[in-house]
Scaffold this motif. Structure first.
Motif, PDB file in Angstrom:
ATOM      1  N   PHE A  65       0.898  -1.159   0.000  1.00 37.25           N
ATOM      2  CA  PHE A  65       0.000   0.000   0.000  1.00 37.25           C
ATOM      3  C   PHE A  65       0.927   1.197   0.000  1.00 37.25           C
ATOM      4  CE2 PHE A  65      -3.029   2.795   2.646  1.00 37.25           C
ATOM      5  CZ  PHE A  65      -3.767   3.169   1.533  1.00 37.25           C
ATOM      6  N   HIS A  66       0.895   1.967  -1.071  1.00 39.66           N
ATOM      7  CA  HIS A  66       1.958   2.962  -1.239  1.00 39.66           C
ATOM      8  C   HIS A  66       1.543   4.102  -2.139  1.00 39.66           C
ATOM      9  CE1 HIS A  66       2.823   1.573  -5.384  1.00 39.66           C
ATOM     10  NE2 HIS A  66       2.468   0.388  -4.930  1.00 39.66           N
ATOM     11  N   CYS A  67       2.289   5.181  -2.024  1.00 34.61           N
ATOM     12  CA  CYS A  67       2.122   6.285  -2.965  1.00 34.61           C
ATOM     13  C   CYS A  67       2.558   5.782  -4.330  1.00 34.61           C
ATOM     14  CB  CYS A  67       2.965   7.487  -2.540  1.00 34.61           C
ATOM     15  SG  CYS A  67       2.859   8.844  -3.735  1.00 34.61           S
ATOM     16  N   HIS A  68       1.723   6.028  -5.347  1.00 32.33           N
ATOM     17  CA  HIS A  68       2.002   5.491  -6.678  1.00 32.33           C
ATOM     18  C   HIS A  68       2.972   6.362  -7.463  1.00 32.33           C
ATOM     19  CE1 HIS A  68       1.004   3.384 -10.531  1.00 32.33           C
ATOM     20  NE2 HIS A  68       0.848   2.389  -9.693  1.00 32.33           N
ATOM     21  N   ILE A  69       3.400   7.456  -6.878  1.00 35.02           N
ATOM     22  CA  ILE A  69       4.434   8.274  -7.523  1.00 35.02           C
ATOM     23  C   ILE A  69       5.762   7.528  -7.368  1.00 35.02           C
ATOM     24  CG2 ILE A  69       5.699  10.455  -7.319  1.00 35.02           C
ATOM     25  CD1 ILE A  69       3.003  11.791  -6.700  1.00 35.02           C
ATOM     26  N   GLU A  70       6.374   7.210  -8.493  1.00 35.25           N
ATOM     27  CA  GLU A  70       7.539   6.303  -8.502  1.00 35.25           C
ATOM     28  C   GLU A  70       8.680   6.837  -7.625  1.00 35.25           C
ATOM     29  OE1 GLU A  70       7.296   3.333  -9.530  1.00 35.25           O
ATOM     30  OE2 GLU A  70       8.595   2.822 -11.235  1.00 35.25           O
ATOM     31  N   PRO A  71       9.076   8.104  -7.732  1.00 36.08           N
ATOM     32  CA  PRO A  71      10.158   8.579  -6.861  1.00 36.08           C
ATOM     33  C   PRO A  71       9.747   8.605  -5.385  1.00 36.08           C
ATOM     34  CG  PRO A  71       9.324  10.359  -8.247  1.00 36.08           C
ATOM     35  CD  PRO A  71       8.746   9.080  -8.777  1.00 36.08           C
ATOM     36  N   HIS A  72       8.483   8.827  -5.091  1.00 37.47           N
ATOM     37  CA  HIS A  72       8.062   8.828  -3.682  1.00 37.47           C
ATOM     38  C   HIS A  72       8.154   7.418  -3.097  1.00 37.47           C
ATOM     39  CE1 HIS A  72       5.602  12.845  -3.947  1.00 37.47           C
ATOM     40  NE2 HIS A  72       6.871  12.973  -4.294  1.00 37.47           N
ATOM     41  N   LEU A  73       7.734   6.420  -3.862  1.00 38.37           N
ATOM     42  CA  LEU A  73       7.861   5.037  -3.376  1.00 38.37           C
ATOM     43  C   LEU A  73       9.335   4.699  -3.169  1.00 38.37           C
ATOM     44  CD1 LEU A  73       6.838   2.209  -2.722  1.00 38.37           C
ATOM     45  CD2 LEU A  73       6.727   1.738  -5.180  1.00 38.37           C
ATOM     46  N   HIS A  74      10.172   5.121  -4.124  1.00 35.11           N
ATOM     47  CA  HIS A  74      11.620   4.877  -3.984  1.00 35.11           C
ATOM     48  C   HIS A  74      12.150   5.525  -2.699  1.00 35.11           C
ATOM     49  CE1 HIS A  74      15.653   3.989  -5.504  1.00 35.11           C
ATOM     50  NE2 HIS A  74      16.002   5.159  -5.005  1.00 35.11           N
ATOM     51  N   MET A  75      11.548   6.624  -2.308  1.00 35.46           N
ATOM     52  CA  MET A  75      11.987   7.336  -1.108  1.00 35.46           C
ATOM     53  C   MET A  75      11.296   6.831   0.154  1.00 35.46           C
ATOM     54  SD  MET A  75      11.950  11.073  -2.941  1.00 35.46           S
ATOM     55  CE  MET A  75      12.266  12.100  -1.500  1.00 35.46           C
ATOM     56  N   GLY A  76      10.556   5.732   0.044  1.00 37.13           N
ATOM     57  CA  GLY A  76      10.068   5.068   1.244  1.00 37.13           C
ATOM     58  C   GLY A  76       8.609   5.278   1.598  1.00 37.13           C
ATOM     59  N   MET A  77       7.812   5.807   0.644  1.00 32.97           N
ATOM     60  CA  MET A  77       6.439   6.181   0.968  1.00 32.97           C
ATOM     61  C   MET A  77       5.490   5.004   0.756  1.00 32.97           C
ATOM     62  SD  MET A  77       4.639   9.656  -0.288  1.00 32.97           S
ATOM     63  CE  MET A  77       3.756  10.612   0.945  1.00 32.97           C
ATOM     64  N   GLY A  78       5.479   4.118   1.729  1.00 33.40           N
ATOM     65  CA  GLY A  78       4.585   2.974   1.615  1.00 33.40           C
ATOM     66  C   GLY A  78       4.569   2.162   2.885  1.00 33.40           C
ATOM     67  N   VAL A  79       3.597   1.262   2.944  1.00 31.30           N
ATOM     68  CA  VAL A  79       3.528   0.292   4.040  1.00 31.30           C
ATOM     69  C   VAL A  79       3.156  -1.059   3.435  1.00 31.30           C
ATOM     70  CG1 VAL A  79       2.797   2.039   5.735  1.00 31.30           C
ATOM     71  CG2 VAL A  79       1.070   0.666   4.540  1.00 31.30           C
ATOM     72  N   ILE A  80       3.233  -2.100   4.279  1.00 31.63           N
ATOM     73  CA  ILE A  80       2.925  -3.464   3.860  1.00 31.63           C
ATOM     74  C   ILE A  80       1.798  -3.990   4.742  1.00 31.63           C
ATOM     75  CG2 ILE A  80       3.872  -5.811   3.677  1.00 31.63           C
ATOM     76  CD1 ILE A  80       5.225  -3.893   1.752  1.00 31.63           C
ATOM     77  N   PHE A  81       0.813  -4.608   4.112  1.00 31.96           N
ATOM     78  CA  PHE A  81      -0.233  -5.298   4.871  1.00 31.96           C
ATOM     79  C   PHE A  81      -0.026  -6.802   4.719  1.00 31.96           C
ATOM     80  CE2 PHE A  81      -3.151  -1.446   3.994  1.00 31.96           C
ATOM     81  CZ  PHE A  81      -2.781  -0.844   5.203  1.00 31.96           C
ATOM     82  N   ALA A  82       0.217  -7.470   5.843  1.00 26.88           N
ATOM     83  CA  ALA A  82       0.363  -8.935   5.825  1.00 26.88           C
ATOM     84  C   ALA A  82      -0.927  -9.511   6.366  1.00 26.88           C
ATOM     85  CB  ALA A  82       1.542  -9.362   6.684  1.00 26.88           C
ATOM     86  N   GLU A  83      -1.569 -10.320   5.547  1.00 23.21           N
ATOM     87  CA  GLU A  83      -2.960 -10.663   5.795  1.00 23.21           C
ATOM     88  C   GLU A  83      -3.111 -12.177   5.797  1.00 23.21           C
ATOM     89  OE1 GLU A  83      -5.214  -8.131   3.206  1.00 23.21           O
ATOM     90  OE2 GLU A  83      -6.879  -9.549   3.227  1.00 23.21           O
ATOM     91  N   ALA A  84      -3.377 -12.773   6.944  1.00 19.80           N
ATOM     92  CA  ALA A  84      -3.698 -14.205   7.067  1.00 19.80           C
ATOM     93  C   ALA A  84      -2.742 -15.051   6.239  1.00 19.80           C
ATOM     94  CB  ALA A  84      -5.148 -14.446   6.627  1.00 19.80           C
TER      95      ALA A  84
END
Lengths: 576, 576
Positions: free
Chosen positions: A530-549
């Motif tokens: 789950f992350h910002c879809h702007i490519e440089p923003h994701l590269h700069m760490g703008m996201g999280v991970i959902f681990a689901e069951a």
């Protein structure tokens, strides 16, 4: 007693499979990914192509079909993956195509087969999801029609497909180094906007109205020749529009024509009529257009930049009313893109999107609320984007395999924060400008309903807050509401929520200094970005991970885990 | 009876290990490889650096030491390996650092530890061996002193180290695409020559003598500041010189000074005195220089291009006789590099290299002769280099693991040709201009003596035949002789062979239209590349593989085989 019961279940499953097999098709594609020279905007650079094409081939299927893409990586030294944006991958989380999350990157000369069901009709696309490979041109359209015998809830006579992107002349390798450098170097604004992979750098179709640029010569280079959309008069067309930009937020308008929005991100919406639509990176829409204007003229298709002070010329294409010649340019100037910072215009469009009548409403309450404060920070001389003051860094071993195998060492022990200080002033630079690396993994209990508050804030510089389009993998979510300023969860904020007909999306924007609240049901075992879809923003760490069951995930194919700690564990006799 | 015997052997081995451990050291290095901005010739581009340095750190050890390099790949999407050029890797073939041959490329964020013994004193270097990563700057020096208590067979007072390279402004990604393109695009000549990673693109230290270029300003940019070698008068220095060029053949001369060649590729040679030395890519030499000239002056160190029509300015450095200021430039012009096509000069140097007296002679006869005809060919619109009409393509799964595990499917069934037609006219373009892909694996029986005839020929264009420096992994070889024209193996050719004091090398040149005959003993179980050391030529297929007693190779570490078919087999319960 148990055996006959089991046999019965098996038979039922097989009968269902047989039944489904009759209605749905397996669609096979054989792709080879390689670097190649291409001139998307008439200036040549190295792009990532598929089967020698840029953009990649369009996949067209019917709801319920199974897609098989046998993907060979013919890059020289780089891994690769492909994400099927908007496809929920129900039961196939290892086919989501996110490097370091759902699978090991496919090594050069290796082949990986993506197999997944496209369960829902809609306008989708696919793209690279490793480093910034999407920005190198690794993308294409994925269009899912309704199942055989079913009908769309609106009528049209023909279709036009518009895959929109932005284009940089720097290589993504240089861009990644720049964004990771000390001191930080920003990549700047794109050089061009592309429609279906074509743009014009040093000329304009509308030079007659913008005299400081040259008129584009006819078809000098097929790779960057302006796009022409031939249409018949007095028909209704469905325009499928998607944005896979690296950075730019876009606006699309078509001279003299109204647009009726009918679909967003593969979900039907309550139809509404507009002069132009905004598209943030990761968005897709279907809009209906009726060719009811003067038939002696052609019309402009114009795509411009919004949300950032534009330094990139609009992209133009021609809506060619047949039998006019395609080269007959409209006599009037192209539509003017709304001012980049006219957020009222943006909000009016975004807030207007609601689910089509008859769509099931969201669960009335949530089991958990996760608040994600988006800030820009410094870290050891680098500039990062952080979520609740942790900047996402992906692990060497993909999460799906390592969590499934219980390799705890691959996951940090600390739970990421799921709220931010109630007193946080979103209108000022962060009081603590420093951030740390985080793995940002949120573990979600199966079938729980989760609310996420995306909270925007001021960046490092005063009076700067940017637009961020957040994209969720593995799910659609209901967009319950938006607000300006800090989310407080008080009665006033609650009053802004729409529980009656919120739209289902997979990508949603947060406006500057504002918040967006979305809800989804954690009903799809897997590990989802789950992350910002702007490519440089994701590269700069703008996201999280959902681990689901993750315990409920089926057998992960070996090819998805043959790297890092999962490969080591499996080679030592471990089991998935 | 068997147990005590086994115990006895174990004790003997442990005693030996204990003994060796006392004399030799383990030397530990922790490296991180990443892309970074650097200005080797004052123009900035992205280079591959190690621990933020370019060139990489110098490794210095004593013969018998064990080197441990814990290598982390911090590139964003590219694999990486490091080859230890000239180190024979006896007993550790998995540490040879050749992607797709000796190991799986190290994935981003992964760490691989190279452990190997440097058994022989000498001047070596290390470099990337995946795609064309060497040409991106992934290289450094590796210098092995004699073991504690031993002495070099010549005396000197100090050392100077010169790691020579050439430099392109295009990225290696673009270069690889160009070389693989239809139509073919040649990468051209390098923009600069570098001494210890530094060159000057738009200026010259010797501008006073080359008035069409600017004088270099003092230390504008430390990354490209001219190199100064401070020396004391009336001393003898050992210059360790190695070439890791992508393309260029080089010549080194030092104004007013003679050079005494004493070592080549980590082997002592019969000392001889020259005015200048040629270095082909992959060569290393030690030369002695005595500072016996006018002490009031400094002197030029000059490196120029040979073997191809040069379009690259010579690299210059200053031999700074202390206490003169380093900035005191020599009054005379720098030495002039011999004409690029003066092959008589080149041959005079090369043919003069002989083993130092006392070096063990080669076996008097060979068990097998492999003839390798080097031709340039076309393949499906591409341009390739071929060996016996097969152009080498490396497999997805590295040879060492797949051959060790007996995964026959990874190896083509056909044995590559080991001779070429006696009537082949090396002075004309190939009569069959087309070639095919080959895996070019020659299986060598353990401890057999192998002769290799490297036969040069005309390229695709008339009257073109290029220099190719061939480098063998895992071995030194004796260079028995050279000849012009086609090798016939007749009495005249036999008469050109030197069985008395041929030099041991790991890299040897074939001159235009000529042949070179070398001999080695296949006494090192492993899979070893043998290839032209010119980076674009290797990329175009100019190499073969020697698979040598793979059944005798010890346990290959899992990290070296955790990719492709070997990973699949091991995850399915297979064993190495």
């Amino acid at each position: 007693m148990r055996l006959p019961l089991l046999a019965l279940v098996c038979c039922a499953v097989m009968a269902w499979q047989h039944c489904a097999a009759e209605a749905a098709k397996a669609r096979h594609f054989k792709w080879e990914i390689s670097n190649m020279f291409w001139s998307p905007d008439c200036e040549e650079k190295v792009v990532i192509g598929i089967n020698g094409q840029f953009p990649g081939p369009t996949i067209r299927a019917r709801a319920g079909d199974t897609i098989h893409v046998q993907l060979k990586n013919a890059l020289h030294t780089e891994g690769v993956v492909i994400h099927w944006h908007g496809i929920r991958q129900i039961g196939t989380p290892w086919a989501d195509g996110t490097a370091a999350i759902s699978q090991c990157a496919i090594n050069p000369e290796e082949t990986f087969t993506y197999r997944f069901v496209v369960d829902k009709p809609g306008t989708y696309f696919y793209h690279g999801h490793y480093g910034m490979q999407r920005a190198a041109g690794l993308y294409g359209s994925l269009i899912v029609d309704v199942a055989e015998g079913e009908e769309e809830p609106f009528k049209y006579d023909g279709e036009l497909n518009l895959l929109l992107s932005d284009w940089y002349h720097e290589s993504i390798h240089t861009q990644m180094v720049a964004l990771s450098s000390k001191p930080f170097r920003w990549i700047g604004e794109p050089q061009s906007l592309l429609i279906n992979g074509r743009g014009q750098l040093n000329c304009s179709l509308a030079a007659a109205h913008t005299p400081w640029v040259n008129q584009c010569a006819a078809a000098v280079n097929r790779q960057c020749a302006p796009v022409v959309f031939p249409v018949q008069p007095n028909k209704t067309y469905r325009l499928r529009v998607a944005s896979t930009t690296s950075l730019a937020s876009l606006n699309l308008a078509i001279g003299n024509h109204k647009l009726t929005v009918v679909e967003a991100d593969g979900n039907y919406v309550d139809p509404f009529v507009v002069d132009d639509i905004d598209l943030y990176s990761g968005d897709s829409y279907s809009v209906l257009l009726t060719t009811d204007q003067d038939t002696s003229s052609n019309y402009w298709v114009s795509v411009g930049v919004r949300g950032r002070q534009p330094k990139t010329a609009p992209a133009l294409a021609v809506l060619n009313y047949r039998p006019n010649r395609a080269s007959k340019l409209p006599a009037v100037a192209p539509p003017v893109t709304p001012a980049w910072d006219d957020y009222d215009h943006s909000k009016a469009f975004t807030y207007r999107i609601r689910a089509r009548a008859g769509t099931a409403p969201p669960p009335p309450t949530a089991d958990r609320r996760i608040e994600l404060l988006n800030t820009q920070n410094r870290m050891d001389g680098h500039i990062k984007w952080s979520i609740n003051n942790a900047s996402m860094v992906l692990p060497a071993t993909p999460y799906l395999g390592s969590l499934k195998m219980g390799l705890k060492s691959t996951l940090a022990a600390a739970r990421p924060a799921e709220t931010f200080s109630r007193g946080y002033n979103v209108t000022l630079p962060p009081p603590n400008p420093n951030t740390t690396v985080g793995d940002n993994v949120y573990v979600l209990a199966h079938n729980t309903t989760v609310d996420v508050v995306l909270q925007n804030a001021n960046a490092l510089s005063r009076n700067v807050s940017e637009v961020h389009p957040w994209h969720l993998h593995g799910h659609d979510f209901w967009v319950l509401g938006y607000g300006d300023g800090a989310y407080r969860g008080d009665a006033a904020d609650e009053a802004r929520l729409n529980l009656r007909d919120p739209p289902l999306r997979n990508t949603v924007v947060i406006f500057p200094y504002g918040w967006t609240l979305l809800r989804f049901v954690a009903d799809n075992p897997g590990v989802w970005a789950f992350h910002c879809h702007i490519e440089p923003h994701l590269h700069m760490g703008m996201g999280v991970i959902f681990a689901e069951a993750v315990d409920l995930v089926g057998k992960v194919p070996n090819e998805a885990v043959s790297c890092g700690a999962t490969a080591t564990a499996l080679m030592a006799g471990g089991h998935l």
